[in-house]
Design an enzyme around this catalytic site. Structure first.
Site, PDB file in Angstrom:
ATOM      1  CG  ASP A  22      -6.962  -8.376   9.342  1.00  0.00           C
ATOM      2  OD1 ASP A  22      -7.242  -7.859   8.252  1.00  0.00           O
ATOM      3  OD2 ASP A  22      -7.823  -8.711  10.175  1.00  0.00           O
ATOM      4  CG  ASP A  24      -3.495 -13.876  10.917  1.00  0.00           C
ATOM      5  OD1 ASP A  24      -4.541 -13.582  11.515  1.00  0.00           O
ATOM      6  OD2 ASP A  24      -2.652 -13.027  10.564  1.00  0.00           O
TER       7      ASP A  24
HETATM    8  C1  XBP Z   1      -6.287  -8.893  13.227  1.00  0.00           C
HETATM    9  C2  XBP Z   1      -7.071  -8.122  14.173  1.00  0.00           C
HETATM   10  C3  XBP Z   1      -8.311  -7.499  13.755  1.00  0.00           C
HETATM   11  C4  XBP Z   1      -8.158  -6.398  12.718  1.00  0.00           C
HETATM   12  C5  XBP Z   1      -9.400  -5.575  12.620  1.00  0.00           C
HETATM   13  O1  XBP Z   1      -6.903 -10.130  13.034  1.00  0.00           O
HETATM   14  O2  XBP Z   1      -6.684  -8.030  15.318  1.00  0.00           O
HETATM   15  O3  XBP Z   1      -8.885  -6.959  14.915  1.00  0.00           O
HETATM   16  O4  XBP Z   1      -7.135  -5.522  13.103  1.00  0.00           O
HETATM   17  O5  XBP Z   1     -10.526  -6.355  12.435  1.00  0.00           O
HETATM   18  P1  XBP Z   1      -6.069 -11.420  12.513  1.00  0.00           P
HETATM   19  P2  XBP Z   1     -11.836  -6.097  13.305  1.00  0.00           P
HETATM   20  O6  XBP Z   1      -4.607 -11.058  12.464  1.00  0.00           O
HETATM   21  O7  XBP Z   1      -6.367 -12.476  13.552  1.00  0.00           O
HETATM   22  O8  XBP Z   1      -6.625 -11.778  11.175  1.00  0.00           O
HETATM   23  O9  XBP Z   1     -12.014  -4.615  13.405  1.00  0.00           O
HETATM   24  O10 XBP Z   1     -12.942  -6.777  12.543  1.00  0.00           O
HETATM   25  O11 XBP Z   1     -11.598  -6.729  14.650  1.00  0.00           O
END
Ligand code: XBP
Length: 258
Positions: A19, A17
């Protein structure tokens, strides 16, 4: 001789993953960028740390804005096209932040990626965020040359349903040509865990201060961080890593245990 003893299952792929797992991009990254975009677009919205902790449970930035209107302020200020435009603006703010190198990778991430890239094991990303945001994160100095080495990048709107649906993990597996049983997922949230487990993948949780109180009972292993030799991980539950840090051998043992 191995540190972990014998194991028989062959690890073929590790899927990360982004973020919160590779770097703590939510509270001090995306949230700050959202607030900057709101201000620059003349909106009087401001997402506090507390509010964002709730909002982040809805995966996807556009979906999060829509959810904020529906369930927090109960007002349709923006239509779908305006949400899309605001979200693009937010991502420009986010990329600018990362150009300044503001969000370091979590302990052990760069070390483990380099070890995996030097091995036979395939490495992928499965994320809700956009390819542009992944590029922004990896444009930071400490990650120079790493992004090009991934075998698959499954991101953003490339699947019908975002996490917690399993779609993005299934796409990563298919793109690499490996089965769920041959892979490990590394996640930091309950929603991400549901997505990876929904795809049938053994999952290691490296939680952070933003997600530590989430429900990880379905996880196969929960640890505080990937760790470094001088910055040890703590085993919380499930499979316990024998070294103070996660390495390829530890991941092979994790996959191989019954
Ligand atoms: C985390 C998310 C993302 C980010 C923001 O993604 O939910 O939406 O918060 O990115 P992951 P965007 O944990 O799957 O990496 O604004 O581009 O959606």
């Amino acid at each position: 001789m191995t540190f972990y003893g014998e194991f028989h299952m062959n690890l073929c792929a590790v899927i990360f993953d982004v973020d919160g797992t590779l770097a703590e991009t939510e509270a001090q990254g995306h949230r700050v960028a959202f607030n900057q975009a709101f201000k620059e677009q003349g909106l009087d919205w401001n997402w506090s740390l507390e509010t964002y902790k709730e909002l982040v449970k809805v995966t996807g930035g556009k979906e999060r804005i829509a959810h904020y209107q529906n369930d927090f302020i109960h007002q349709q200020v923006l239509d779908q096209d305006q949400i899309k435009a605001l979200h693009l603006h937010k991502n420009r703010c986010y990329a600018q932040m990362l150009q300044q190198g503001d969000i370091p990778f979590r302990p052990g991430v760069v070390r483990l990626l380099k070890e995996l890239f030097a091995s036979e094991v395939k490495v992928a990303i499965a994320t809700t965020t956009s390819p542009e945001n992944i590029e922004a994160l990896f444009s930071q100095k400490e990650a120079a040359g790493l992004l090009e080495q991934f075998d698959a990048i499954a991101a953003g709107d490339s699947v019908p349903q975002k996490k917690p649906a399993p779609d993005i993990y299934i796409k990563a597996l298919n793109d690499m040509g490996v089965t769920a049983e041959q892979a490990i997922a590394v996640e930091d949230t309950h929603q991400g865990l549901r997505s990876a487990k929904g795809a049938g993948i053994k999952t290691l949780i490296t939680y952070n201060s933003y997600t530590e109180d989430e429900d990880f009972t379905q996880a196969d292993s929960v640890i505080t961080q990937l760790g470094e030799p001088d910055n040890a991980l703590q085993n919380i539950r499930g499979f316990a890593f024998a070294r103070p840090y996660v390495d390829l051998e530890g991941l092979q043992a994790f996959l191989g245990e019954p």
